[in-house]
Enzyme design. Structure first.
Site, PDB file in Angstrom:
ATOM      1  N   ASP A   8      40.877  51.747  46.245  1.00  0.00           N
ATOM      2  CA  ASP A   8      40.136  50.534  45.987  1.00  0.00           C
ATOM      3  C   ASP A   8      41.374  49.942  45.056  1.00  0.00           C
ATOM      4  OD1 ASP A   8      39.268  48.349  44.907  1.00  0.00           O
ATOM      5  OD2 ASP A   8      37.378  49.255  43.940  1.00  0.00           O
ATOM      6  N   LYS A  69      47.611  41.363  41.774  1.00  0.00           N
ATOM      7  CA  LYS A  69      47.161  41.332  43.197  1.00  0.00           C
ATOM      8  C   LYS A  69      46.821  39.662  43.696  1.00  0.00           C
ATOM      9  CE  LYS A  69      42.732  42.723  45.318  1.00  0.00           C
ATOM     10  NZ  LYS A  69      41.631  43.578  45.296  1.00  0.00           N
ATOM     11  N   GLU A 146      36.241  44.787  51.192  1.00  0.00           N
ATOM     12  CA  GLU A 146      35.803  45.398  49.649  1.00  0.00           C
ATOM     13  C   GLU A 146      34.072  45.448  49.914  1.00  0.00           C
ATOM     14  OE1 GLU A 146      37.489  43.462  46.700  1.00  0.00           O
ATOM     15  OE2 GLU A 146      39.297  44.504  46.920  1.00  0.00           O
ATOM     16  N   ASP A 169      30.283  40.459  45.330  1.00  0.00           N
ATOM     17  CA  ASP A 169      31.420  41.440  44.405  1.00  0.00           C
ATOM     18  C   ASP A 169      32.274  40.361  43.826  1.00  0.00           C
ATOM     19  OD1 ASP A 169      33.571  42.798  44.227  1.00  0.00           O
ATOM     20  OD2 ASP A 169      33.952  43.385  46.216  1.00  0.00           O
TER      21      ASP A 169
END
Ligand code: AMP
Length: 577
Positions: A8, A69, A146, A169
């Site tokens: 992850d 990211k 994810e 999420d």
């Protein structure tokens, strides 16, 4: 069988897991499961990854990078010390560090990985993630969404359920919502929506803005002129944000311009936190409404709301869920760990592991993919219109074909522009790339060209064009509008990264402790500081001595000293090796 790990790769933290009858997390060199997605440089350009880099970012922000990211798939350069990196390169360093941690822990070479990405990551961001894996020496066997990974964790532990589940999420930088159905071990993702620029960090940033305003600072100026002040203030606001879980109000110590603690404070309340973040809560609502609409499911038909990502710990998020779904969220698994565990289950599915024999999973394409077309209105031709080829929430892998045609007589070329998004006009969608088609036989207008889109299980798009009259094919690689890298450029980047030295693994705990002391040093009074720094100097000195007893004694003294100053150092867990 070659080991296949699940990773992850988060905005704030990354985790790694392996499947061994069931998914298990792998600890890093500090014995922790969470590795902050941070890269720093210490002593003569030695790389530190994770917790030490995060400490460094607070005291010397120019020597460390975090939250990169968010820039995946762009060419934007991020400065660390005096070097420049892309987000892909920095991510590859984090992945390399996770790979090495896994190799040390499992005592095997690791060359294969499944990496998770936010469902809403576009083609460029997915390709960049895959490339980061390759740069880290990993063959990326699957890029998995994810929320899908989170769903797999729940599905694995609840294979007999018959439920409609909504996964929300909210990580550090991205937000995804997914609706899925579990029925007799089969797991069908029905719809996904989200935003790739909305996450827990935005909530922290709102608090930072509030504090700056209260003290008469402009954010842009503070960012430019006082990065240390901003880094320290962000850390303080992050702490406050977490405190609102239990406290109604808290105070923030407002740092001076060099980032040192002062006795200036800002008082903040939970109510204020909700107020300044109201517009962010509004943005969270949109994707939720969209997935419910796309699946034609009413909120009260959802059996379970699963929360994923550290930022879903915020009380305002839980209240939001209770209000909308009239039920408490299901928090059976740690929101930080559930995605990595699911990545390991995805790895087991790829490996045909017997433990997942009864599981079947189908995923969807989270957004519409299409091309630009020209429309004719009477004698007028107007470009810029969007023709969808794969509609959002189509089950993947999928391959769809459509036909376009020339507009003018004797037109021999068509430039196919590929987009992702939901708007009628391409200008409001994201451009993924272009494909040039040439050699169309001369003739009247309306010569046909077939366009085929293949969207694979990794969420990566291949485009192919075909002239039926000549049988000539074009494709399949898109030239990204974000400058793609040639193989030569990739090899060069890998070579450049390989020249960088990782900080010695056996010393990483001590380096982390030293960087922690550096931060404490800025927090304590000048009176306390002198004595404290003597102890830290002695500790640094003891690191190069061969006398292990001396080193252990000095380290112990330092830990006692930190505790007595009100800054206890939480010792990393047992050595992971
Ligand atoms: P992730 O990318 O899933 O690791 O999520 C990281 C985000 O979760 C960051 O923005 C953190 O500030 C946030 N976060 C983690 N723990 C908490 C907490 N206890 N309360 C509020 N936010 C948190």
């Amino acid at each position: 069988m070659e080991p296949l790990i699940g990773i992850d790769l988060g905005t704030t933290n990354s985790l790694c897991a392996i499947f061994d009858g069931e998914p298990r997390l792998i600890p890093n060199a500090l014995g922790e499961y969470l590795t902050p997605s941070a890269v720093g440089m210490v002593d003569e350009d030695q790389l530190v990854i994770g917790a030490p880099a995060k400490e460094l970012q607070i005291t010397q922000p120019n020597k460390a990078a975090v939250c990169f990211k968010r820039l995946m798939g762009t060419n934007e350069k991020i400065r660390v010390n005096d070097r420049e990196f892309t987000a892909t390169e920095l991510s590859s360093l984090v992945l390399k560090s996770l790979k090495e941690d896994a190799e040390k822990f499992l005592k095997v070479d690791i060359q294969n990985a499944v990496i998770t990405v936010p469902a809403y990551f576009n083609d460029n961001q997915r390709k960049a993630t895959k490339l980061a894996g390759e740069m880290a020496g990993l063959r990326v066997r699957r890029v998995v969404n994810e929320p899908t990974a989170a769903a797999l964790t729940y599905g694995f532990h609840d294979q007999n359920a018959d439920k409609k589940i909504l996964v929300m999420d909210l990580g550090g930088g991205t937000f995804d919502v997914t609706i899925m159905e579990i029925f007799e071990g089969s797991l069908e993702i029905m719809a996904t929506a989200g935003e790739s620029f909305l996450g827990g960090e935005d909530f922290t940033n709102r608090l930072v803005h509030t504090c700056l305003e209260q003290k008469g600072y402009n954010f842009e100026i503070a960012e430019l002129k006082f990065p240390q002040m901003l880094a320290r203030l962000t850390k303080e606001c992050e702490r406050a944000k977490r405190l609102f879980l239990t406290e109604e109000s808290t105070t923030i110590s407002f740092p001076d311009e060099s980032g040192k603690s002062t006795d200036k404070i800002v008082q903040l309340s939970r109510k204020q936190f909700s107020d300044v973040n109201r517009h962010l809560m509004k943005r969270l609502e949109r994707p939720v409404t969209k997935v419910l609409r796309d699946t034609d499911i009413l909120p009260d038909e959802i059996d379970d709301v699963i929360l994923v990502g550290g930022a879903t710990r915020m009380t305002i998020i839980r209240e939001f869920v209770c209000q909308l779904f009239k039920k408490e969220p299901n928090c059976k698994f740690d929101p930080d760990q559930v995605v990595a565990l699911g990545a390991a289950i995805q790895a087991a599915l790829i490996d045909d592991d017997a433990a997942v024999d009864d599981m079947v999973m189908t995923d969807v394409c989270p957004f519409t993919l299409g091309i630009e077309v020209v429309k004719t209105f009477g004698s007028r031709e107007i470009g810029g219109y969007y023709m969808p080829i794969i509609h959002r929430n189509t089950t993947i892998p999928v391959s769809k074909e459509d036909v376009i045609s020339t507009i003018h007589a004797n037109q021999t070329q068509i430039q196919i522009r590929v987009f992702q998004g939901e708007s009628r006009k391409v200008a409001d969608n994201i451009k993924l790339g272009e494909l040039a088609v040439s050699g169309i036989p001369r003739g009247p207008a309306k010569q046909e060209v077939f366009v085929r889109f293949c969207y694979d299980a990794n969420g990566i798009l291949d485009v192919e064009a075909y002239i039926p009259e000549t049988g000539k094919k074009f494709g399949t690689v898109l030239t990204n509008h974000v400058k793609g890298l040639s193989n030569k450029e990739i090899s060069k980047a890998i070579e450049r990264l390989q020249q960088l030295k990782f900080y010695p693994r056996e010393d990483i705990k001590n380096r982390h402790l030293l960087l922690f002391c550096e931060r404490v040093s800025g927090d304590i009074s000048l009176f306390e500081r002198k004595n404290f720094e003597d102890v830290v100097d002695l500790f640094e000195e003891s690191l190069s001595s061969n006398d292990r007893d001396f080193f252990a004694r000095v380290r112990q003294d330092l830990l006692i000293c930190l505790s007595s100053l009100g800054h206890p150092y939480s010792e990393p867990k047992a050595d992971s090796e």
